[in-house]
Write a protein that holds these residues in place. Structure first.
Motif, PDB file in Angstrom:
ATOM      1  N   GLU A   1       0.883  -1.210  -0.147  1.00  0.00           N
ATOM      2  CA  GLU A   1      -0.163   0.261   0.097  1.00  0.00           C
ATOM      3  C   GLU A   1       0.817   1.091  -0.236  1.00  0.00           C
ATOM      4  OE1 GLU A   1      -4.014   1.737   0.121  1.00  0.00           O
ATOM      5  OE2 GLU A   1      -3.244  -0.356   0.106  1.00  0.00           O
ATOM      6  N   GLU A   2       2.131   1.209   0.954  1.00  0.00           N
ATOM      7  CA  GLU A   2       3.002   2.519   0.735  1.00  0.00           C
ATOM      8  C   GLU A   2       3.477   2.512  -0.398  1.00  0.00           C
ATOM      9  OE1 GLU A   2       5.101   5.566   2.598  1.00  0.00           O
ATOM     10  OE2 GLU A   2       3.189   4.570   2.997  1.00  0.00           O
TER      11      GLU A   2
ATOM     12  N   ARG B   1       1.190   4.274  -2.906  1.00  0.00           N
ATOM     13  CA  ARG B   1       1.103   5.799  -2.420  1.00  0.00           C
ATOM     14  C   ARG B   1       2.160   6.584  -2.828  1.00  0.00           C
ATOM     15  NH1 ARG B   1       2.754   9.562   0.865  1.00  0.00           N
ATOM     16  NH2 ARG B   1       3.959   7.883   1.937  1.00  0.00           N
ATOM     17  N   VAL B   2       3.396   6.249  -2.624  1.00  0.00           N
ATOM     18  CA  VAL B   2       4.525   6.871  -2.864  1.00  0.00           C
ATOM     19  C   VAL B   2       4.940   7.212  -4.509  1.00  0.00           C
ATOM     20  CG1 VAL B   2       7.290   6.742  -3.016  1.00  0.00           C
ATOM     21  CG2 VAL B   2       5.909   6.247  -0.771  1.00  0.00           C
TER      22      VAL B   2
ATOM     23  N   SER C   1       2.202   6.942  -6.549  1.00  0.00           N
ATOM     24  CA  SER C   1       0.848   7.184  -7.123  1.00  0.00           C
ATOM     25  C   SER C   1       0.489   6.298  -8.148  1.00  0.00           C
ATOM     26  CB  SER C   1       1.196   8.698  -7.881  1.00  0.00           C
ATOM     27  OG  SER C   1       1.417   9.692  -7.086  1.00  0.00           O
TER      28      SER C   1
ATOM     29  N   ARG D   1      -5.908  -5.545  -2.843  1.00  0.00           N
ATOM     30  CA  ARG D   1      -6.120  -4.027  -2.648  1.00  0.00           C
ATOM     31  C   ARG D   1      -6.826  -3.436  -3.869  1.00  0.00           C
ATOM     32  NH1 ARG D   1      -5.718  -4.009   2.728  1.00  0.00           N
ATOM     33  NH2 ARG D   1      -3.428  -4.180   3.471  1.00  0.00           N
TER      34      ARG D   1
ATOM     35  N   ARG E   1      -8.212  -0.885  -6.264  1.00  0.00           N
ATOM     36  CA  ARG E   1      -7.988   0.425  -6.768  1.00  0.00           C
ATOM     37  C   ARG E   1      -8.642   0.656  -8.150  1.00  0.00           C
ATOM     38  NH1 ARG E   1      -2.781  -0.926  -5.130  1.00  0.00           N
ATOM     39  NH2 ARG E   1      -2.480  -0.283  -2.941  1.00  0.00           N
TER      40      ARG E   1
END
Length: 340
Positions: free
Chosen positions: A277-278, A281-282, A284, A329, A331
């Motif tokens: 997940e991180e 995020r980093v 995008s 996850r 998205r």
């Protein structure tokens, strides 16, 4: 000068409890240890490590052996390192990061000299040459990565075969019948990176059961090669409607490749990656993924290692091998199968 009494007052515990946290002479709960560590940081207190080592034969240091290999995406490796260091700090330990390319020599150096109380190994190979030395060391060890033989150490890893099966199931449920799995470079497998073929085998097994087709390709892990290679793969497989990414570099390059080709996900191609997940995020990343859980694996490894270091009689207690179940996850990058 800040004293141990000042730390005790700030943490709301006794002076002896603070002493035990820093000396390691008694097992203190993680919650209390974290309160003491927070108070010490806020006040700028540092325990006398040299005196503590003489009293207890402990350094309060964990050795972390890792390598930044050219055939692996460095930002992904850093997430495992952060999981280890954050947990160690919470439990009152420092981390000695060792990146010597000669892994066995580095391991022997830090254990024979008693620089560390325990060792965590990253970049674990299928037949890792560091393991015989770690088993014979006085200090306990924990692995993030599954070797052929995990005897004598605690082992933690993602369940890669199940991750591969889950990726195919998600695509097949959306109606995709032809997919492309993009893996790490082939020499990752040659030097013992069994996670690559474990995920691939899980994919292929589930694809056969579901009656769908999965092509497989080893891909570069560096730019700009990976972007060019992705374009070539899409040209070679025009019938593919789903991409499965077991290559972090491919995941970071794919948005640009799709944009250049006028494609979108999930409109033209559905995409599922394998990363945290991180990481998403980093960078995008808009793609759905199977969670690789590097922080969780680092936390498990350090927690078990500290229990062996501090717990009476725990050094030789039953060892554990834990494979973390993959989590999907969503998205929004998996849609109905379409034509490119």
């Amino acid at each position: 000068m800040v004293t141990i009494s000042d730390v005790a007052k700030r943490a709301g515990v006794s002076r002896s409890t603070v002493s035990y946290v820093f000396s390691g002479r008694r097992t203190i709960s993680p919650e209390v240890r974290e309160r003491v560590a927070d108070a010490a940081r806020e006040l700028g207190y540092t325990a006398n490590a040299g005196a503590r080592a003489l009293r207890t034969s402990q350094t309060r240091v964990i050795g972390l052996l890792a390598q930044f290999l050219e055939d692996e995406f460095a930002p992904a490796m850093l997430q495992y390192i952060q999981g280890v260091t954050d947990t160690a700090r919470t439990l009152g330990y420092d981390v000695l990061l060792v990146t010597d390319p000669d892994g066995p020599a580095a391991l022997r150096r830090v254990t024979d000299s008693r620089m560390v109380d325990g060792v965590v190994l990253l970049n674990v190979a299928e037949d890792d040459p560091r393991l015989p030395l770690l088993r014979s060391a006085d200090q306990p060890g924990a692995l993030i990565g599954l070797p052929n033989d995990g005897a004598g150490v605690d082992v933690f890893d993602l369940d890669f075969p199940e991750a591969g099966r889950l990726m195919v199931e998600q695509m097949a449920a959306a109606g995709h019948e032809e997919m492309l799995l993009i893996s790490q470079p082939h020499h990752v497998v040659e030097r013992g990176g069994a996670y690559v073929w474990r995920l691939r085998d899980g994919c292929m097994e589930r694809a056969e059961q579901l009656g769908v087709r999965v092509h497989h390709a080893f891909a570069p892990s560096q730019a700009p090669e990976i972007g060019e290679f992705l374009g070539e793969l899409l040209d070679q497989h025009p019938a593919v409607t789903g991409l499965l990414l077991n290559n972090e570099a491919a995941a970071t390059a794919l948005p640009g490749v799709l944009h250049q080709r006028g494609l979108s996900a999930p409109g033209d191609l559905s995409v599922i990656g394998r990363y945290s997940e991180e990481f998403a995020r980093v960078f995008s990343l808009p793609f759905s993924s199977v969670e690789s859980a590097p922080d969780f694996l680092g936390r498990l490894a350090v927690q078990h290692l500290v229990r062996r270091i501090e717990g009476p009689g725990d050094h030789e207690s039953a060892y554990t091998t834990r494979l973390v179940a993959p989590v999907f996850r969503d998205r929004g990058s998996v849609g109905p199968a379409g034509a490119r």
